[in-house]
Design a protein around this motif. Structure first.
Motif, PDB file in Angstrom:
ATOM      1  N   ALA A 197       0.849  -1.179   0.000  1.00 16.37           N
ATOM      2  CA  ALA A 197       0.000   0.000   0.000  1.00 16.37           C
ATOM      3  C   ALA A 197       0.888   1.233   0.000  1.00 16.37           C
ATOM      4  CB  ALA A 197      -0.935   0.006   1.207  1.00 16.37           C
ATOM      5  N   SER A 198       0.263   2.386  -0.133  1.00 17.03           N
ATOM      6  CA  SER A 198       0.985   3.652  -0.052  1.00 17.03           C
ATOM      7  C   SER A 198       0.830   4.234   1.347  1.00 17.03           C
ATOM      8  CB  SER A 198       0.451   4.627  -1.104  1.00 17.03           C
ATOM      9  OG  SER A 198       0.659   4.114  -2.399  1.00 17.03           O
ATOM     10  N   LEU A 199       1.477   5.353   1.562  1.00 16.80           N
ATOM     11  CA  LEU A 199       1.463   5.974   2.880  1.00 16.80           C
ATOM     12  C   LEU A 199       0.064   6.350   3.347  1.00 16.80           C
ATOM     13  CD1 LEU A 199       4.600   8.274   2.574  1.00 16.80           C
ATOM     14  CD2 LEU A 199       4.359   6.299   4.085  1.00 16.80           C
ATOM     15  N   ASN A 200      -0.875   6.455   2.415  1.00 14.78           N
ATOM     16  CA  ASN A 200      -2.230   6.859   2.798  1.00 14.78           C
ATOM     17  C   ASN A 200      -3.014   5.747   3.491  1.00 14.78           C
ATOM     18  OD1 ASN A 200      -2.426   5.313   0.406  1.00 14.78           O
ATOM     19  ND2 ASN A 200      -4.376   6.254  -0.115  1.00 14.78           N
ATOM     20  N   LEU A 201      -2.418   4.566   3.651  1.00 12.81           N
ATOM     21  CA  LEU A 201      -3.162   3.463   4.269  1.00 12.81           C
ATOM     22  C   LEU A 201      -3.541   3.780   5.712  1.00 12.81           C
ATOM     23  CD1 LEU A 201      -1.070   0.377   5.440  1.00 12.81           C
ATOM     24  CD2 LEU A 201      -0.119   2.672   5.274  1.00 12.81           C
ATOM     25  N   ALA A 202      -2.844   4.732   6.356  1.00 12.76           N
ATOM     26  CA  ALA A 202      -3.138   5.059   7.749  1.00 12.76           C
ATOM     27  C   ALA A 202      -4.065   6.255   7.886  1.00 12.76           C
ATOM     28  CB  ALA A 202      -1.836   5.321   8.506  1.00 12.76           C
ATOM     29  N   ASP A 203      -4.586   6.757   6.762  1.00 13.08           N
ATOM     30  CA  ASP A 203      -5.491   7.918   6.824  1.00 13.08           C
ATOM     31  C   ASP A 203      -6.758   7.595   7.607  1.00 13.08           C
ATOM     32  OD1 ASP A 203      -3.704   9.319   5.333  1.00 13.08           O
ATOM     33  OD2 ASP A 203      -4.878   9.333   3.485  1.00 13.08           O
ATOM     34  N   ASN A 204      -7.254   6.372   7.409  1.00 15.00           N
ATOM     35  CA  ASN A 204      -8.504   5.961   8.038  1.00 15.00           C
ATOM     36  C   ASN A 204      -8.218   4.797   8.987  1.00 15.00           C
ATOM     37  OD1 ASN A 204     -11.040   4.998   8.700  1.00 15.00           O
ATOM     38  ND2 ASN A 204     -11.880   5.203   6.636  1.00 15.00           N
ATOM     39  N   PRO A 205      -8.348   5.010  10.298  1.00 17.65           N
ATOM     40  CA  PRO A 205      -8.035   3.928  11.248  1.00 17.65           C
ATOM     41  C   PRO A 205      -8.903   2.697  11.068  1.00 17.65           C
ATOM     42  CG  PRO A 205      -9.113   5.783  12.358  1.00 17.65           C
ATOM     43  CD  PRO A 205      -8.755   6.256  10.985  1.00 17.65           C
ATOM     44  N   GLU A 206     -10.088   2.846  10.453  1.00 17.09           N
ATOM     45  CA  GLU A 206     -10.946   1.684  10.227  1.00 17.09           C
ATOM     46  C   GLU A 206     -10.319   0.721   9.227  1.00 17.09           C
ATOM     47  OE1 GLU A 206     -14.290   0.840  11.531  1.00 17.09           O
ATOM     48  OE2 GLU A 206     -13.225   2.037  13.023  1.00 17.09           O
ATOM     49  N   VAL A 207      -9.546   1.265   8.291  1.00 16.15           N
ATOM     50  CA  VAL A 207      -8.853   0.406   7.333  1.00 16.15           C
ATOM     51  C   VAL A 207      -7.897  -0.525   8.070  1.00 16.15           C
ATOM     52  CG1 VAL A 207      -7.187   0.349   5.435  1.00 16.15           C
ATOM     53  CG2 VAL A 207      -9.061   2.005   5.395  1.00 16.15           C
ATOM     54  N   TYR A 252       6.723   9.634   7.826  1.00 14.40           N
ATOM     55  CA  TYR A 252       7.010   8.210   7.721  1.00 14.40           C
ATOM     56  C   TYR A 252       6.871   7.495   9.061  1.00 14.40           C
ATOM     57  CZ  TYR A 252       9.208   9.128   3.114  1.00 14.40           C
ATOM     58  OH  TYR A 252       9.469   9.481   1.821  1.00 14.40           O
ATOM     59  N   GLU A 253       7.606   7.970  10.045  1.00 18.51           N
ATOM     60  CA  GLU A 253       7.630   7.275  11.330  1.00 18.51           C
ATOM     61  C   GLU A 253       6.276   7.337  12.037  1.00 18.51           C
ATOM     62  OE1 GLU A 253      10.321   5.418  12.548  1.00 18.51           O
ATOM     63  OE2 GLU A 253      10.883   5.726  10.455  1.00 18.51           O
ATOM     64  N   LYS A 254       5.552   8.432  11.859  1.00 18.72           N
ATOM     65  CA  LYS A 254       4.219   8.545  12.457  1.00 18.72           C
ATOM     66  C   LYS A 254       3.277   7.505  11.855  1.00 18.72           C
ATOM     67  CE  LYS A 254       4.754  13.534  13.192  1.00 18.72           C
ATOM     68  NZ  LYS A 254       4.258  14.888  12.797  1.00 18.72           N
ATOM     69  N   ILE A 255       3.401   7.308  10.561  1.00 20.99           N
ATOM     70  CA  ILE A 255       2.550   6.322   9.884  1.00 20.99           C
ATOM     71  C   ILE A 255       2.924   4.907  10.327  1.00 20.99           C
ATOM     72  CG2 ILE A 255       2.028   5.298   7.632  1.00 20.99           C
ATOM     73  CD1 ILE A 255       2.210   8.204   6.519  1.00 20.99           C
ATOM     74  N   PHE A 256       4.214   4.618  10.420  1.00 19.64           N
ATOM     75  CA  PHE A 256       4.641   3.299  10.897  1.00 19.64           C
ATOM     76  C   PHE A 256       4.058   3.031  12.289  1.00 19.64           C
ATOM     77  CE2 PHE A 256       8.868   3.704   8.353  1.00 19.64           C
ATOM     78  CZ  PHE A 256       8.166   3.620   7.169  1.00 19.64           C
ATOM     79  N   LYS A 257       4.067   4.048  13.131  1.00 22.18           N
ATOM     80  CA  LYS A 257       3.540   3.888  14.492  1.00 22.18           C
ATOM     81  C   LYS A 257       2.049   3.573  14.464  1.00 22.18           C
ATOM     82  CE  LYS A 257       3.276   6.202  18.997  1.00 22.18           C
ATOM     83  NZ  LYS A 257       3.613   7.425  19.764  1.00 22.18           N
TER      84      LYS A 257
END
Length: 466
Positions: A258-268, A308-313
């Motif tokens: 996926a791309s970095l946007n996978l963490a935009d929606n916590p339901e995903v 980056y690191e925020k998304i990984f978290k």
């Protein structure tokens, strides 16, 4: 009557009980690469689909060099698929059958990007996605007038055929499935949009669920280029897919990208985890703005390196691990920049690291740019296509000589995959994921990458044959 020059003169197929279609999945003969480990071998899904589209009165066999070297097998028609890194081998195999007067057909991403080249080595080239045209290939063959070229179209994914999984080698650790095609991002180094288009096409969810239930392996690769898509509607569709997997009781441990946007929606992330997601690959490419500009990785540039690191978290909070892909060999790279990237990687929260070299595949803007600038080091095609496997430097760099780059990469890869560091990263993953089994997957994934690049302690320069 003189046949049209766009046709191959064939004797109509004799009446026989079951004509044989042989499908071949070639392997790179220069280096094993991702085939060095069973866990990184992908099932030849495209050949399974071709087999499913072939009329039932045909006998179909797949020779899969992921597990067994090619041996001649009698056939009436031979179909081959190939990436750029495996097309040299594909042409070798095709030659064996052409010598015996057996028609050969090639498809796949390389032949679609280089059809004129492919036509020199096979009888027929299928350009683009084959689902909408394969019936015509078979019909023309049976009538004795197989054409030299067929052009597929980008079809809606409704009623996409299920692959003939009974023909896949039983030793695959992971089953494979695809739920969508196409990518709108059009990164400079990626040929996906050129082959599958920039429009994001989705299979009906019920079809995906039905196929998942037929996959015998517990572990599954979702081969989508972006399992979450790019819009709110795509995210809602991903949530529905994952939720219905859970409701149906489909118990699979799965990996996708996926791309970095996978963490935009916590339901995903919530439903991905519930449905069995263990690891997600994210193409980071570089933490440096200059390299991102070269790659035209717009979503990374838009979200910013600091994200980056925020998304990984955020991903970790759902017990899902991150495989981060980094590339080396950007025009802006220097020895100092490469080692800065290495230290960034070592500090990163990413659980597993895929390190590859910038590789200009045919059909990409990067390929055309380097071709126009006459910068290819290895350009004796088709033999040199073997080197386009993400593990070789195939073009000159403006700020580094070849030997200097190889020396730096020797140090870089040994530092990234240092065993002590990998053990520390494993313990960190256990802590952050709260999932020992997933963390262990990541640990073994890192060792698989290490084995690919540092086999038997050999120097990096030994991988690059002069």
């Amino acid at each position: 009557m003189i046949p049209d020059e766009g046709f191959i003169t064939l004797t109509p197929m004799p009446n026989q009980e079951r004509p044989t279609l042989l499908l071949v999945y070639p392997a790179n003969q220069l280096r094993k690469g991702f085939l060095a480990n069973r866990d990184t071998k992908y099932q030849p899904l495209s050949l399974g689909i071709i087999a499913a589209l072939t009329p039932p009165h045909w006998k179909v066999k797949i020779i899969d060099e992921n597990f067994r070297a090619f041996r001649y097998y009698p056939a009436d028609l031979v179909g081959i698929t190939a990436f750029s890194s495996t097309v040299t081998r594909a042409y070798e195999i095709a030659a064996l059958y052409r010598e015996k007067g057996i028609p050969t057909v090639i498809g796949g991403i390389h032949a679609s990007m280089m059809p004129e080249e492919a036509q020199r080595f096979v009888d027929t080239v299928v350009v683009g996605e084959a689902e909408g045209i394969w019936h015509k290939v078979i019909e023309d063959f049976e009538n004795g007038n197989l054409k030299k070229r067929y052009d597929g179209t980008l079809l809606d994914m409704k009623n996409s055929p299920k692959p003939r999984r009974d023909l896949f080698h039983p030793a695959y650790v992971f089953g494979s499935i695809q739920t969508s095609r196409g990518c709108p991002f059009d990164c400079s180094f990626c040929s996906v949009s050129a082959f599958n288009g920039r429009h994001y096409r989705m299979r009906p969810i019920e079809d995906v669920l039905d196929e998942l239930e037929e996959i015998p392996q517990r572990n599954v690769f979702f081969l989508d280029d972006n399992i979450v898509g790019t819009s709110r509607a795509h995210q809602e569709r991903a949530i529905e897919l994952f939720r219905k997997m859970t409701e149906r009781g489909i118990r699979k441990d799965w990996i996708s990208q996926a791309s970095l946007n996978l963490a935009d929606n916590p339901e995903v992330l919530k439903w991905a985890a519930k449905s069995g997601c263990k690891m997600i690959f994210i193409g980071i490419e570089t933490e440096q703005e200059e390299g991102l500009a070269e790659s035209d990785k717009r979503i990374n540039m838009k979200m910013g390196v600091a994200s980056y690191e925020k998304i990984f978290k955020k991903v970790h909070q759902h017990g899902i691990a991150v495989i981060a892909g980094f590339m080396f060999g950007w025009d802006s790279d220097t020895p100092q920049r490469i080692m800065q990237r290495v230290e960034y990687i070592r500090r990163s929260r990413a659980d597993s690291i895929q390190s590859t070299f910038v590789t200009p595949l045919p059909g990409t803007r990067l390929f055309h740019k380097l071709e126009q600038e006459d910068r290819f080091i290895h350009n004796h095609f088709p033999n040199d296509w073997q080197r386009f496997d993400y593990g070789d430097l195939v073009f000159t760099l403006p700020l580094m000589e070849r030997e200097e780059f190889l020396e730096v990469m020797q140090k870089a890869l040994h530092r990234i995959y240092d065993p002590t560091h990998l053990r520390k990263k494993f313990l960190k993953s256990v802590w952050e994921l709260k999932q020992f089994a997933t963390a262990y997957w990541c640990y073994m994934s890192n060792w698989n990458y290490r084995n690919m690049f540092i086999q038997d302690g050999k120097r990096v320069r030994n991988w690059f044959l002069d």
